[in-house]
Design a protein around this motif. Structure first.
Motif, PDB file in Angstrom:
ATOM      1  N   PHE A  74      -4.799  -6.707   3.066  1.00  0.00           N
ATOM      2  CA  PHE A  74      -5.185  -5.912   1.898  1.00  0.00           C
ATOM      3  C   PHE A  74      -5.855  -4.624   2.362  1.00  0.00           C
ATOM      4  CE2 PHE A  74      -5.531 -10.369   0.441  1.00  0.00           C
ATOM      5  CZ  PHE A  74      -4.590 -10.334  -0.592  1.00  0.00           C
ATOM      6  N   VAL A  75      -5.677  -3.546   1.610  1.00  0.00           N
ATOM      7  CA  VAL A  75      -6.336  -2.269   1.930  1.00  0.00           C
ATOM      8  C   VAL A  75      -7.010  -1.717   0.684  1.00  0.00           C
ATOM      9  CG1 VAL A  75      -5.966   0.145   2.606  1.00  0.00           C
ATOM     10  CG2 VAL A  75      -4.752  -1.671   3.808  1.00  0.00           C
ATOM     11  N   VAL A 106      -2.541   6.824   4.833  1.00  0.00           N
ATOM     12  CA  VAL A 106      -2.951   5.425   4.624  1.00  0.00           C
ATOM     13  C   VAL A 106      -1.950   4.689   3.731  1.00  0.00           C
ATOM     14  CG1 VAL A 106      -4.718   3.934   3.601  1.00  0.00           C
ATOM     15  CG2 VAL A 106      -5.397   5.882   5.045  1.00  0.00           C
ATOM     16  N   ILE A 107      -1.520   5.310   2.652  1.00  0.00           N
ATOM     17  CA  ILE A 107      -0.593   4.620   1.737  1.00  0.00           C
ATOM     18  C   ILE A 107       0.736   4.343   2.450  1.00  0.00           C
ATOM     19  CG2 ILE A 107       0.733   4.827  -0.418  1.00  0.00           C
ATOM     20  CD1 ILE A 107      -1.696   6.494  -1.525  1.00  0.00           C
ATOM     21  N   ASP A 108       1.264   5.350   3.129  1.00  0.00           N
ATOM     22  CA  ASP A 108       2.571   5.158   3.774  1.00  0.00           C
ATOM     23  C   ASP A 108       2.497   4.145   4.922  1.00  0.00           C
ATOM     24  OD1 ASP A 108       5.413   6.019   4.062  1.00  0.00           O
ATOM     25  OD2 ASP A 108       4.686   6.512   6.058  1.00  0.00           O
ATOM     26  N   SER A 109       1.482   4.247   5.774  1.00  0.00           N
ATOM     27  CA  SER A 109       1.370   3.288   6.891  1.00  0.00           C
ATOM     28  C   SER A 109       1.108   1.879   6.372  1.00  0.00           C
ATOM     29  CB  SER A 109       0.233   3.685   7.837  1.00  0.00           C
ATOM     30  OG  SER A 109       0.606   4.807   8.575  1.00  0.00           O
ATOM     31  N   SER A 110       0.333   1.757   5.311  1.00  0.00           N
ATOM     32  CA  SER A 110       0.055   0.423   4.751  1.00  0.00           C
ATOM     33  C   SER A 110       1.359  -0.219   4.303  1.00  0.00           C
ATOM     34  CB  SER A 110      -0.890   0.518   3.549  1.00  0.00           C
ATOM     35  OG  SER A 110      -2.144   0.971   3.947  1.00  0.00           O
ATOM     36  N   TYR A 111       2.169   0.545   3.582  1.00  0.00           N
ATOM     37  CA  TYR A 111       3.440  -0.014   3.114  1.00  0.00           C
ATOM     38  C   TYR A 111       4.314  -0.423   4.310  1.00  0.00           C
ATOM     39  CZ  TYR A 111       8.261  -0.300   1.919  1.00  0.00           C
ATOM     40  OH  TYR A 111       9.550  -0.745   1.861  1.00  0.00           O
ATOM     41  N   ARG A 112       4.446   0.473   5.274  1.00  0.00           N
ATOM     42  CA  ARG A 112       5.394   0.206   6.357  1.00  0.00           C
ATOM     43  C   ARG A 112       4.938  -0.890   7.322  1.00  0.00           C
ATOM     44  NH1 ARG A 112       6.178   3.842   9.367  1.00  0.00           N
ATOM     45  NH2 ARG A 112       4.758   5.419   8.564  1.00  0.00           N
ATOM     46  N   GLY A 114       3.374  -3.739   6.318  1.00  0.00           N
ATOM     47  CA  GLY A 114       3.331  -5.056   5.679  1.00  0.00           C
ATOM     48  C   GLY A 114       2.078  -5.399   4.905  1.00  0.00           C
ATOM     49  N   VAL A 115       1.276  -4.385   4.533  1.00  0.00           N
ATOM     50  CA  VAL A 115       0.108  -4.673   3.682  1.00  0.00           C
ATOM     51  C   VAL A 115       0.615  -5.244   2.353  1.00  0.00           C
ATOM     52  CG1 VAL A 115      -1.744  -3.559   2.354  1.00  0.00           C
ATOM     53  CG2 VAL A 115      -1.389  -2.960   4.761  1.00  0.00           C
ATOM     54  N   GLN A 116      -0.034  -6.301   1.903  1.00  0.00           N
ATOM     55  CA  GLN A 116       0.437  -6.965   0.669  1.00  0.00           C
ATOM     56  C   GLN A 116       0.057  -6.179  -0.579  1.00  0.00           C
ATOM     57  OE1 GLN A 116      -0.495 -11.184   0.413  1.00  0.00           O
ATOM     58  NE2 GLN A 116      -0.739 -11.000  -1.800  1.00  0.00           N
ATOM     59  N   LYS A 117      -1.198  -5.651  -0.567  1.00  0.00           N
ATOM     60  CA  LYS A 117      -1.673  -4.928  -1.763  1.00  0.00           C
ATOM     61  C   LYS A 117      -2.644  -3.841  -1.337  1.00  0.00           C
ATOM     62  CE  LYS A 117      -3.751  -5.910  -6.281  1.00  0.00           C
ATOM     63  NZ  LYS A 117      -2.763  -6.458  -7.194  1.00  0.00           N
ATOM     64  N   TRP A 172       6.433  -2.402  -4.100  1.00  0.00           N
ATOM     65  CA  TRP A 172       5.204  -2.646  -3.325  1.00  0.00           C
ATOM     66  C   TRP A 172       3.983  -2.594  -4.251  1.00  0.00           C
ATOM     67  CZ3 TRP A 172       1.631   1.128  -0.701  1.00  0.00           C
ATOM     68  CH2 TRP A 172       0.759   0.457   0.176  1.00  0.00           C
ATOM     69  N   ASP A 173       3.019  -3.502  -4.036  1.00  0.00           N
ATOM     70  CA  ASP A 173       1.881  -3.643  -4.945  1.00  0.00           C
ATOM     71  C   ASP A 173       0.729  -2.694  -4.597  1.00  0.00           C
ATOM     72  OD1 ASP A 173       0.257  -4.527  -6.925  1.00  0.00           O
ATOM     73  OD2 ASP A 173      -0.019  -6.558  -6.137  1.00  0.00           O
ATOM     74  N   ALA A 174       0.884  -1.443  -5.007  1.00  0.00           N
ATOM     75  CA  ALA A 174      -0.192  -0.451  -4.840  1.00  0.00           C
ATOM     76  C   ALA A 174      -0.723  -0.122  -6.227  1.00  0.00           C
ATOM     77  CB  ALA A 174       0.347   0.797  -4.171  1.00  0.00           C
TER      78      ALA A 174
END
Ligand code: NDP
Ligand code: F7E
Length: 325
Positions: A74-75, A106-112, A114-117, A172-174
């Motif tokens: 999670f982030v 942060v948003i792009d790296s989180s998605y790529r 495997g951050v869940q949310k 993706w759950d952002a």
């Protein structure tokens, strides 16, 4: 807890696994530190934290390597270039560029990786200067912004839209939360670059200690502002991580507004300054009113707890113990 999913992204509990790796960025700031306190209070044990000097979030390669190696589940993005009306008005390039860089990385790296949310924090300044009051979420992009903070607001609007775009394109759950004006422990008490509440707390305190007869307050005193204690905001952030996974952003406010004059009188009373207020009308008032409509969050089941008076008393106590010389 009801399933609030939009039918596209499976809903999974944030609170269920207290060992899940949660990355809180900006953890030494006003908001990040309150979120860390809240997460620890409810039992989370695996917090991933980096100071600005350990990880500069404007550096794309460093952010990329960080997410590739740490792989948080999670982030919560509470790192940003933040300031009051004077700072926003004086450093427009910093406010748009640094915020776009941090949130995009942060948003792009989180998605790529495997951050869940992910939860992105915006601000009530995203809304038009003359939005209907109280301001509903759908007032976004319906009119011109307040000029003193349009650069910061444009970056924050881009952050909301980026979260929405990744949800639409990738499932993706952002999610995005829009807090009203915040205050509390670990606020920035800088004399010029801070927000009004910490600025006045420091000015009244120094005037009391130095026996000054007057304190200068900016603008006319007529603008209305809504204040929320940062512990309430942290509680709302955890609530949204647990119970919200839809496209639209969510307002987070106290529902109560005061004029800057009323705020100044209240801070003066809490600090115990006995002199006079002098208004410097050469300083900008900013937007005349920005009370948010937080009924969407209330309908989801969250309401604030801390009154402005109690929050001010708690913040002044913290200031005396941690900041004053
Ligand atoms: N304060 C308020 O009234 C409101 C705040 N918000 C939002 O809440 C979020 C947090 O704000 P707040 O806690 O008040 O801000 P603070 O200034 O208190 O904290 C911001 C944090 O971000 C860190 N940071 C800044 N730049 C970088 C960078 N390049 N790399 C890594 N870390 C960085 C700072 O570290 P350092 O200090 O070391 O630079 C600091 O820890 C922001 O998104 C803001 O827009 C929304 C509404 C109102
Ligand atoms: C959170 C929010 O914060 C900012 O918007 P703002 O609400 O205008 O913030 P502010 O706290 O700086 O001012 C509120 C009011 O208070 C008056 N005021 C009086 N005396 C002082 C004073 O001493 N300092 C400050 N800063 N303001 C003062 C000031 O003139 C204004 O009328 C944006 O950066 C925006 O980007 C944002 O998101």
């Amino acid at each position: 807890m009801a399933d609030t999913s939009n039918g596209k992204i499976p809903f999974s509990s944030f609170r269920a696994d207290k060992t899940a790796k949660i990355c809180v960025l900006g953890h030494r700031g006003l908001v990040g530190s309150a979120i860390v306190r809240k997460l620890r209070e409810i039992g989370f044990t695996n917090l991933l934290l980096r100071t600005h000097s350990e990880l500069d979030l404007t550096r794309q390669n460093d952010v990329e390597s960080f997410f590739a190696s740490e792989k948080p589940r999670f982030v919560i993005l509470a790192a940003a270039k933040v300031g009051g009306i004077h700072a926003n008005n004086t450093y427009p390039a910093d406010f748009i560029a640094i915020n776009l860089q941090i949130q995009t990385n942060v948003i792009d790296s989180s998605y790529r990786h495997g951050v869940q949310k992910l939860l992105f924090l915006g601000s009530s300044c995203i809304y038009p200067k003359f939005a209907p009051q109280p301001i509903p979420e759908d007032a976004l992009l319906t009119g011109p912004l307040e000029p003193t903070n349009e650069w910061y607001a444009v970056a924050k609007i881009a952050g909301i839209k980026m979260c929405q775009a990744y949800r639409i394109q990738y499932g993706w759950d952002a999610i995005s939360a829009m807090p009203t004006n915040l205050y509390g422990p670990n606020d920035n008490f800088h004399p010029e670059n801070s927000h009004v509440l910490p600025a006045l707390m420091r000015r009244f305190h120094e005037a009391k200690v130095n026996g000054a007869k007057e304190v200068v307050v900016w603008g006319t005193g007529s603008p209305l502002r809504e204040f929320l204690h940062v512990d309430d905001l942290a509680d709302a952030v955890v609530f949204l991580m647990e119970s919200y996974n839809e496209l639209g952003h969510v307002n987070v406010g106290s529902g109560k507004e005061v004029t800057i004059k009323e705020l100044a009188e209240l801070v003066k009373e809490v600090v115990g300054f006995e002199g006079q207020l002098v208004w410097d009308s050469s300083k900008p008032d900013g937007t005349p009113r920005k009370l948010m409509d937080s009924s969407k969050l209330a309908k989801l089941g969250w309401t604030p707890k801390v009154s402005l008076k109690d929050g001010l008393i708690n913040t002044y106590k913290w200031y005396l113990e941690n900041v004053k010389q």
